[in-house]
Design a protein around this motif. Structure first.
Motif, PDB file in Angstrom:
ATOM      1  N   CYS A 127      38.931 136.409  18.811  1.00  0.00           N
ATOM      2  CA  CYS A 127      38.280 135.253  19.443  1.00  0.00           C
ATOM      3  C   CYS A 127      36.923 135.064  18.785  1.00  0.00           C
ATOM      4  CB  CYS A 127      38.113 135.460  20.947  1.00  0.00           C
ATOM      5  SG  CYS A 127      37.096 134.161  21.701  1.00  0.00           S
ATOM      6  N   GLY A 129      34.556 133.086  19.689  1.00  0.00           N
ATOM      7  CA  GLY A 129      33.503 133.002  20.708  1.00  0.00           C
ATOM      8  C   GLY A 129      32.988 134.393  21.064  1.00  0.00           C
ATOM      9  N   CYS A 130      33.907 135.324  21.241  1.00  0.00           N
ATOM     10  CA  CYS A 130      33.536 136.692  21.622  1.00  0.00           C
ATOM     11  C   CYS A 130      33.163 137.528  20.401  1.00  0.00           C
ATOM     12  CB  CYS A 130      34.693 137.384  22.331  1.00  0.00           C
ATOM     13  SG  CYS A 130      35.173 136.625  23.876  1.00  0.00           S
ATOM     14  N   TYR A 134      41.187 141.097  20.329  1.00  0.00           N
ATOM     15  CA  TYR A 134      41.801 141.426  21.612  1.00  0.00           C
ATOM     16  C   TYR A 134      43.182 142.014  21.381  1.00  0.00           C
ATOM     17  CZ  TYR A 134      38.292 139.160  24.513  1.00  0.00           C
ATOM     18  OH  TYR A 134      37.131 138.849  25.161  1.00  0.00           O
ATOM     19  N   CYS A 144      41.980 134.062  25.512  1.00  0.00           N
ATOM     20  CA  CYS A 144      40.800 134.909  25.672  1.00  0.00           C
ATOM     21  C   CYS A 144      40.318 134.781  27.115  1.00  0.00           C
ATOM     22  CB  CYS A 144      39.686 134.464  24.723  1.00  0.00           C
ATOM     23  SG  CYS A 144      38.070 135.092  25.225  1.00  0.00           S
ATOM     24  N   GLN A 146      37.530 135.274  28.419  1.00  0.00           N
ATOM     25  CA  GLN A 146      36.187 134.696  28.535  1.00  0.00           C
ATOM     26  C   GLN A 146      36.199 133.189  28.257  1.00  0.00           C
ATOM     27  OE1 GLN A 146      32.865 136.288  28.460  1.00  0.00           O
ATOM     28  NE2 GLN A 146      33.708 138.295  28.961  1.00  0.00           N
ATOM     29  N   HIS A 147      36.838 132.826  27.136  1.00  0.00           N
ATOM     30  CA  HIS A 147      36.715 131.455  26.642  1.00  0.00           C
ATOM     31  C   HIS A 147      37.927 130.581  26.901  1.00  0.00           C
ATOM     32  CE1 HIS A 147      33.723 133.775  24.293  1.00  0.00           C
ATOM     33  NE2 HIS A 147      33.000 132.687  24.457  1.00  0.00           N
TER      34      HIS A 147
HETATM   35 ZN   LIG Z   1      36.410 134.719  23.726  1.00  0.00          ZN
END
Ligand SMILES: [Zn+2]
Length: 479
Positions: A127, A129-130, A134, A144, A146-147
């Motif tokens: 990801c 963004g992270c 994963y 993801c 989170q996103h």
């Molecule tokens: Zn993410």
């Protein structure tokens, strides 16, 4: 039993504040440490914080803090919690401690030179963004967490630990040492992980995307994967490799963990030790989860009270007692305020409190607060004497193998018996008849002796209450 005891909790990951699970593991470690201390053993107890990695970096960013500043703050919240729960670790280790960093690098270098670390390609779900990979399992509905975006397949060059080389050795070690991982259900779980071929472990992260970690000593472009860094705390805390404490205590190492981190502790860690030329730990002790029943917790300002908030309300020792009495080691247990209050009232106030208070009152009233002489006894006295001996034997056996709830059940059986003993022998009646003086003294002697034993066996679980009990009985508290 061997005369040494080295106990560890996991070092806690600092991306969140301490919760009930952390408290249980640490309290249990402290209870076991105190038990072994009572047995006259040398003890050493280590806990601490795990401070590197992408999740910590992310949490620091979320708090608008520099990572070091952030880990200092959260680490302090853990460190300050333990004395408030009457836990007394001998060492609080942080993975940002320079001594720990040096040991991690020394072990990496050693394993690298041995040929058990190689450079290769890693492919996974990433990801952007992270800025992290994963596993399939970590994703939620393929996204993801989170996103909420689909991660992309990405390749990355990294270093790998040749874990596969030690698979057969580890299987053999677990089979030959039935208590290496316990209870048995987790031993079986580890064995089933070893039924499939083990993949080599990716142990680096490129600094280009993660700079918050321990640099690999043989390639400064990379930092160490958090698990490879964190697990090493168990030996660096003892001063591996040079300090005498390491050679003395490491053969007696016992790790305490919750079941979610069985794989790193049961698979990665022993193979890492083997590759580094260090003997495996003695026991990995695995406990279950606490399920918190929110509907049975009181509310303050509309928020459900967190379990640790109840320490203020009901006291540390009752809280410790509840956790240790309620959980069968290895299985899940339920936490609720209602259950805590029930135990507190029934076991502590009624059974234990009552026994101590009536015994002390009688000793003051009938024997000037002194321990009377013992005389040849009757059947009831003999029963108390025999059962007290059995309680102590059972307690020692169970505490040594993590049967803490069974140890306490045995203690409370004796408390029940002693209360009935006083009911049946009716000391207040004996006191009215001077010809029955010896009988009265004998009953008081036995009641006091039970209380003395209780002040010892309860000290590991409820250190301040048991010390107060010792004081009231005119005894020196253990510790
Ligand atoms: Zn993410």
């Amino acid at each position: 039993m061997d005369g040494k005891f080295y106990v560890t909790t996991p070092i806690y990951y600092v991306n969140a504040e301490p919760h009930l699970g952390h408290a249980y593991t640490t309290i249990l470690a402290d209870v076991l440490r105190r038990f072994h201390h009572l047995m006259g053993h040398e003890t050493f107890f280590v806990t601490g914080t795990d401070e590197h990695g992408d999740k910590v970096l992310q949490a620091a960013r979320d708090h608008d803090m520099d990572p070091k500043q952030y880990v200092d703050k959260v680490s302090r919240s853990f460190k300050e919690l333990w004395p408030r729960l009457h836990c007394e670790p001998d060492r609080f280790i942080r993975t940002t401690d320079p001594e720990h960093v040096a040991v991690v690098q020394a072990i990496l270098q050693r394993v690298y030179e041995k040929g058990d670390i190689y450079f290769g390609r890693y492919e996974g779900l990433y990801c952007t963004g992270c800025e992290r990979f994963y596993t399939e399992k970590e994703l939620e509905g393929g996204l993801c967490p989170q996103h909420r975006v689909v991660p992309e397949r990405r390749e990355e060059e990294n270093y790998f630990f040749r874990m596969s080389r030690y698979q057969e050795w580890l299987r053999g070690h677990i089979l030959e040492n039935p208590e290496f991982i316990r209870p048995e259900r987790y031993r079986n779980e580890a064995l089933s992980m070893l039924r499939e071929p083990l993949e080599d472990l990716c142990i680096s992260r490129p600094r280009a995307r993660l700079d918050w970690g321990i640099p690999l000593p043989f390639d400064q472009r990379f930092v160490t994967y958090v698990w490879f860094d964190a697990l090493i705390n168990y030996v660096s805390a003892l001063g591996y490799p040079d300090q005498e404490r390491f050679s003395r205590l490491w053969p007696h190492a016992q790790h305490l963990i919750a079941k979610d981190i069985l794989k790193p502790h049961g698979i990665y860690w022993p193979t890492m030790l083997k590759a580094a030329g260090i003997e495996p730990y003695s026991h990995l002790n695995v406990h279950g989860y606490w399920n918190v029943d929110a509907s049975k917790m009181s509310k303050s300002l509309g928020n459900v009270v967190r379990p640790l908030d109840l320490v203020e309300k009901y006291g540390v020792d009752p809280f410790r007692y509840f956790l240790i009495r309620e959980m069968t080691f290895g299985l899940d247990a339920n936490f609720s305020e209602t259950a805590l209050v029930q135990r507190l009232n029934a076991d502590l106030a009624n059974d234990l409190g009552n026994l101590l208070q009536r015994t002390l009152t009688m000793a003051r009233r009938y024997c000037e607060g002194k321990v009377p002489p013992a005389h040849p006894g009757e059947g009831l006295d003999e029963e108390v004497r025999v059962k007290a001996g059995e309680m102590v034997d059972n307690y020692k056996r169970e505490m040594a193998r993590l049967g803490t709830h069974r140890a306490l059940m045995g203690v409370w059986e004796l408390i029940g018996l002693a209360n009935r003993y006083i009911d049946r022998t009716e000391p207040f009646r004996l006191a009215k008849d001077p010809s029955r003086r010896q009988r009265l003294e004998n009953v008081l002697y036995h009641a006091l002796e039970v209380n003395r034993l209780l002040s010892l066996v309860l000290w590991p679980v409820m250190p301040s209450s048991a010390s107060e009990m010792s004081r009231q009985l005119g005894l020196r508290a253990p510790g």
